[in-house]
Write an enzyme that holds these catalytic residues in place. Structure first.
Site, PDB file in Angstrom:
ATOM      1  N   ASP A 156      14.921 -63.022-119.234  1.00  0.00           N
ATOM      2  CA  ASP A 156      15.970 -62.079-119.655  1.00  0.00           C
ATOM      3  C   ASP A 156      17.378 -62.636-119.460  1.00  0.00           C
ATOM      4  OD1 ASP A 156      14.783 -59.371-120.436  1.00  0.00           O
ATOM      5  OD2 ASP A 156      13.702 -59.774-118.578  1.00  0.00           O
TER       6      ASP A 156
ATOM      7  N   GLU B 142      25.106 -58.988-119.173  1.00  0.00           N
ATOM      8  CA  GLU B 142      25.773 -57.734-118.792  1.00  0.00           C
ATOM      9  C   GLU B 142      25.175 -57.125-117.521  1.00  0.00           C
ATOM     10  OE1 GLU B 142      26.835 -53.909-121.252  1.00  0.00           O
ATOM     11  OE2 GLU B 142      24.661 -54.035-121.061  1.00  0.00           O
ATOM     12  N   ASP B 143      23.864 -57.337-117.330  1.00  0.00           N
ATOM     13  CA  ASP B 143      23.196 -56.635-116.233  1.00  0.00           C
ATOM     14  C   ASP B 143      23.494 -57.215-114.862  1.00  0.00           C
ATOM     15  OD1 ASP B 143      21.957 -54.664-117.762  1.00  0.00           O
ATOM     16  OD2 ASP B 143      20.475 -56.134-118.447  1.00  0.00           O
TER      17      ASP B 143
ATOM     18  N   ARG C 187      14.720 -60.392-112.373  1.00  0.00           N
ATOM     19  CA  ARG C 187      16.040 -60.686-112.930  1.00  0.00           C
ATOM     20  C   ARG C 187      17.042 -61.127-111.853  1.00  0.00           C
ATOM     21  NH1 ARG C 187      18.160 -57.332-117.709  1.00  0.00           N
ATOM     22  NH2 ARG C 187      19.383 -59.239-117.630  1.00  0.00           N
TER      23      ARG C 187
ATOM     24  N   ARG D 232      16.668 -48.802-113.026  1.00  0.00           N
ATOM     25  CA  ARG D 232      17.209 -50.055-112.497  1.00  0.00           C
ATOM     26  C   ARG D 232      18.362 -49.884-111.511  1.00  0.00           C
ATOM     27  NH1 ARG D 232      15.885 -54.123-116.156  1.00  0.00           N
ATOM     28  NH2 ARG D 232      13.763 -53.731-116.863  1.00  0.00           N
TER      29      ARG D 232
ATOM     30  N   HIS E  98      18.540 -48.161-119.795  1.00  0.00           N
ATOM     31  CA  HIS E  98      19.865 -48.190-119.177  1.00  0.00           C
ATOM     32  C   HIS E  98      20.748 -47.085-119.754  1.00  0.00           C
ATOM     33  CE1 HIS E  98      19.247 -52.746-118.443  1.00  0.00           C
ATOM     34  NE2 HIS E  98      19.382 -52.203-117.248  1.00  0.00           N
TER      35      HIS E  98
ATOM     36  N   CYS F  90      24.462 -55.894-124.044  1.00  0.00           N
ATOM     37  CA  CYS F  90      23.733 -56.652-123.015  1.00  0.00           C
ATOM     38  C   CYS F  90      24.035 -58.141-123.029  1.00  0.00           C
ATOM     39  CB  CYS F  90      22.230 -56.518-123.226  1.00  0.00           C
ATOM     40  SG  CYS F  90      21.706 -54.937-123.827  1.00  0.00           S
TER      41      CYS F  90
END
Ligand code: GLY
Length: 263
Positions: A67, A72-73, A92, A137, A167, A254
């Site tokens: 991923d 962005e995450d 992640r 998350r 999200h 993202c």
């Protein structure tokens, strides 16, 4: 036509991992992702951001982090601070270090420690308000940590329950500082009181994730009825195909961290 000046505005991207076919999925069934097409779509995304006047910095992909292109995450870039997150998806967490190295050139850094979890896909900035999704998350401790870091910088942090999607930004993104585009079926819309909510077309539930760059709205062309609504409101909409990334339960926001340079 550029809407930004690359001496002032930056986009951090990361290449598409050859392992993207093994990405995290929460609500979606797995479908084959065509790697070449994903790489082409990613290149077109970078090109559009350059055309819009952003300085694009691209971190190489990591073949063991499926991923990793969804930068962005792993960070929330505020005025005066970059917060490196602790993703709720354990697979992640290895993505953070490379993004941290780049962001260290632009901002002082802060971190999120266990047991807190936070993913940037759950943080929607509208003006000085940070709407933070309570999602699979991002937990309460993650939101509290962001609040403790952001409020002294003049931000307001508002929690939003996320009900039916991965999200917060799967369900709602900003068109400008007064209007959001939303699938109100996937969130509790109450915290957005005071903003105008433009609903996605009912037959396009995943259409709310658009990328705002200055006055431009970058949107996936596979959601034409929602796009028509946004165009009708007078926005400069630039279609950009991200179909391979939709299969990865991701979309437009993202794939980048956008921010202004600070002296
Ligand atoms: N594949 C995007 C995510 O689940 O984090």
């Amino acid at each position: 036509m550029p809407v930004h000046d690359r001496t002032e505005h930056v986009a951090v991207l990361r290449g598409v991992s050859p392992a993207i076919g093994r990405c995290e999925l929460t609500y979606l069934e797995r479908e084959p992702i065509v790697l070449d097409r994903a790489v082409s779509q990613h290149a077109a995304y970078a090109t559009l951001l350059r055309e819009l006047g952003l300085a694009v910095l691209e971190i190489p992909a990591d073949p063991v982090l499926p991923d990793c292109c969804f930068v962005e995450d792993v960070a929330v870039v505020l005025d005066g601070l970059a917060v490196l997150t602790r993703p709720g998806a354990g697979s992640r967490r290895g993505e953070v270090a490379a993004v941290e190295e780049v962001l260290a050139r632009f901002r002082p850094l802060a971190h999120v420690e266990p047991p807190a979890t936070l993913e940037g896909g759950d943080v929607l900035a509208v003006g000085r308000t940070l709407f933070v999704g309570r999602s699979p998350r991002t937990n309460a401790a993650g939101t509290d940590r962001l609040r403790a870091l952001a409020e002294p910088l003049g931000y307001r942090v508002v929690t939003v329950p996320v009900i039916g999607c991965l999200h917060l930004k799967s369900a709602v993104t900003a068109l400008d500082d007064e209007r959001v585009l939303a699938n109100a079926g996937w969130i509790d819309p109450t915290p957005f009181r005071g903003l105008e909510i433009v609903p996605v077309a009912p037959e396009e539930p995943a259409a709310a994730n658009v990328l705002r760059v200055g006055g431009v709205v970058v949107a996936h062309p596979g959601f034409p009825r929602t796009l028509e609504r946004v165009v009708a409101l007078g926005y400069d909409v630039r279609p950009l195909d991200v179909s391979e990334f939709l299969k990865a339960e991701a979309a437009l926001t993202c794939k980048s961290l956008l921010f202004r340079r600070e002296a």
